[in-house]
Scaffold this active site. Structure first.
Site, PDB file in Angstrom:
ATOM      1  N   ARG A 161     -13.123 -27.758  -4.644  1.00  0.00           N
ATOM      2  CA  ARG A 161     -13.731 -27.433  -3.586  1.00  0.00           C
ATOM      3  C   ARG A 161     -14.077 -28.443  -2.516  1.00  0.00           C
ATOM      4  O   ARG A 161     -14.048 -28.470  -1.226  1.00  0.00           O
ATOM      5  CB  ARG A 161     -15.563 -26.938  -3.793  1.00  0.00           C
ATOM      6  CG  ARG A 161     -15.968 -26.449  -2.623  1.00  0.00           C
ATOM      7  CD  ARG A 161     -17.464 -25.774  -3.375  1.00  0.00           C
ATOM      8  NE  ARG A 161     -18.235 -26.757  -3.949  1.00  0.00           N
ATOM      9  CZ  ARG A 161     -19.412 -26.254  -4.590  1.00  0.00           C
ATOM     10  NH1 ARG A 161     -19.846 -25.333  -4.589  1.00  0.00           N
ATOM     11  NH2 ARG A 161     -20.258 -27.443  -5.303  1.00  0.00           N
ATOM     12  N   LYS A 263     -19.051 -27.468   1.709  1.00  0.00           N
ATOM     13  CA  LYS A 263     -20.366 -28.400   1.213  1.00  0.00           C
ATOM     14  C   LYS A 263     -20.429 -29.669   2.241  1.00  0.00           C
ATOM     15  O   LYS A 263     -20.389 -30.661   1.681  1.00  0.00           O
ATOM     16  CB  LYS A 263     -20.445 -28.656  -0.164  1.00  0.00           C
ATOM     17  CG  LYS A 263     -21.664 -28.769  -0.685  1.00  0.00           C
ATOM     18  CD  LYS A 263     -21.657 -28.817  -2.264  1.00  0.00           C
ATOM     19  CE  LYS A 263     -23.069 -29.078  -2.991  1.00  0.00           C
ATOM     20  NZ  LYS A 263     -24.048 -27.994  -2.572  1.00  0.00           N
ATOM     21  N   GLU A 299     -27.352 -16.590   1.928  1.00  0.00           N
ATOM     22  CA  GLU A 299     -27.733 -17.195   1.015  1.00  0.00           C
ATOM     23  C   GLU A 299     -29.089 -17.933   1.056  1.00  0.00           C
ATOM     24  O   GLU A 299     -29.684 -17.876   2.243  1.00  0.00           O
ATOM     25  CB  GLU A 299     -26.742 -18.477   0.249  1.00  0.00           C
ATOM     26  CG  GLU A 299     -26.566 -19.266   1.706  1.00  0.00           C
ATOM     27  CD  GLU A 299     -25.307 -20.250   1.209  1.00  0.00           C
ATOM     28  OE1 GLU A 299     -25.885 -21.393   0.633  1.00  0.00           O
ATOM     29  OE2 GLU A 299     -24.311 -20.110   1.528  1.00  0.00           O
TER      30      GLU A 299
END
Length: 417
Positions: A161, A263, A299
């Site tokens: 990721r 992220k 989210e």
């Protein structure tokens, strides 16, 4: 200092022992603080016993492409836990012994890193991370078993990721192998900070940032990969108890084509205003909607969301505005293995309010059941003010796996000792 941002203030924390603990639970004495560095190649770390109480780098091993060696004392020295109140450990930062650092220039590859005493870092005021937010972070945990083994949960997923996020943010990134080996080395160096079994975990925070100086808007000329760790307890002070969410209808966490799916640090600063307002009103956190139609779930501030209706578990699909959580991915696989039907698709507010259960997932929270949702003044509760059966079942299954209490049939656990 744009091409050589250095780490400053690397002094021993009072009461800390100047030892690394190798896989055999022997202590490895480090060099004095002024030269307290252990260089790392991208190849796996191997700690081997030697007859002298010294620490050195075998450069010939590095140059020949083999793993380097760090000397250790001949006699075993028992590991001692840090002197903290493990029974009242919250989710807050606590300085530990060592951190890991690795650097490279734009257009090059990361090659080697080093463990250093934990301390403040020095950056140019014009560093890309400070001026343009060119940075990413990851989060994962290490657990201690009763037999002394230390477990990591799917670290290669975090590495993958990070690489995907780095491509989006125009940054070089460590290879998956480099990432995983750096995490292992950092965890072992801070072994005494890993909570006893059942008392918490060691939270691991890898950072990738543009550390080089840049004035005009452009990728930074230098990058730093940094890992630090901290012992943690529950993310929400309630522990595995229902949290109360409010649906945010005005502010949005991410937009199509943006960086919501990676992220990057900017994603988190953007949620602080809505989150702070919600907490001031007594809510635990905020649930965000899509910014186009404003009716589909995305989210929570730092968690993915799931709804349960009978045997069906539904979660919003990953389409660029939602972070592909590793706990999210794992919960989906665990749920399917337990016979649940799982769907990844659009989830409307109406479907949310009609659900039997709602829960959130994330590295920090693992699984957090939702006790109530408030949307435009309407409050809907789930269950009888208790933890839902599905939430409890999935939480137990995943945490038992992470802590080594159940058989790892998925092949997700990396055992360090």
């Amino acid at each position: 200092m744009e091409s050589a941002a250095v780490f400053a203030g690397l002094h021993p924390t009072p009461g800390h022992h100047n030892h690394l603990l190798g896989p055999s639970r022997t202590a490895i004495k480090l060099l004095p603080p002024s030269i307290d560095k252990v260089n790392f190649s991208p190849l796996p770390l191997k700690l081997q016993k030697q007859s002298h109480f010294t620490s050195y780098i075998d450069n010939s091993a590095i140059n020949s492409g083999n793993s380097f060696r760090v000397a250790s004392p001949a006699s075993d020295v028992a590991s001692e836990l840090a002197d903290i109140d493990w029974d009242n450990l919250g989710f807050g930062f606590m300085p530990t012994d060592y951190m890991y650092s690795m650097k490279c220039s734009q257009g090059e590859n990361f090659s080697k890193g080093e463990l250093q005493r934990f301390g403040n870092i020095e950056l140019s005021p014009s560093a890309g991370i400070l001026n343009y937010g060119q940075g990413l972070f990851e989060g994962l945990k290490a657990y201690r078993k009763h037999d002394g083994n230390i477990l990591l949960f799917r670290p290669e997923e975090n590495a993958t990721r990070l690489k995907m996020g780095a491509e989006r943010m125009c940054m070089p990134s460590p290879s998956v192998e480099q990432f995983v080996e750096a995490v292992k080395a950092t965890v072992l160096a801070n072994e005494r900070w890993i909570p006893p079994p059942g008392k918490g975990s060691l939270y691991i925070r890898p950072l990738l940032m543009g550390s080089g100086a840049v004035l005009g808007l452009a990728p930074a000329p230098e990058y730093t990969f940094l890992i630090y760790v901290s012992p943690v307890g529950n993310y929400f002070k309630e522990g595995l108890a229902p949290i109360n969410l409010v649906v945010e209808t005005e502010m949005h966490r991410a937009t199509p084509g943006g960086t919501g799916g990676v992220k990057t640090i900017g994603n988190y600063a953007a949620v602080l205003k809505a989150q702070s307002a919600a907490k001031a009103k007594g809510y635990s956190d905020v649930l965000y909607l899509d910014c186009v139609q404003k009716k589909y779930l995305e989210e929570v501030s730092s968690c993915n969301v799931f709804i349960v209706k009978g045997n069906l578990i539904v979660t919003p699909a990953i389409k660029g505005t939602i972070l592909p959580g590793i706990t999210r991915k794992s919960i989906i696989d665990v749920a399917i293995s337990q016979g649940f039907q799982v769907e990844e698709r659009h989830v409307s507010v109406d479907e949310l309010l009609d659900a039997d259960e709602v829960f959130c997932t994330g590295t920090a929270v693992v699984v957090s059941p939702v006790g109530s949702i408030t949307h435009q003044g309407r409050r809907v509760t789930y269950g009888n003010d208790g933890v839902g059966l599905v939430s409890q079942q999935l939480y137990s299954a995943l945490t038992r796996l992470q802590m080594g209490l159940s058989e790892d049939k998925m092949g997700w656990i990396v055992e360090l000792k």
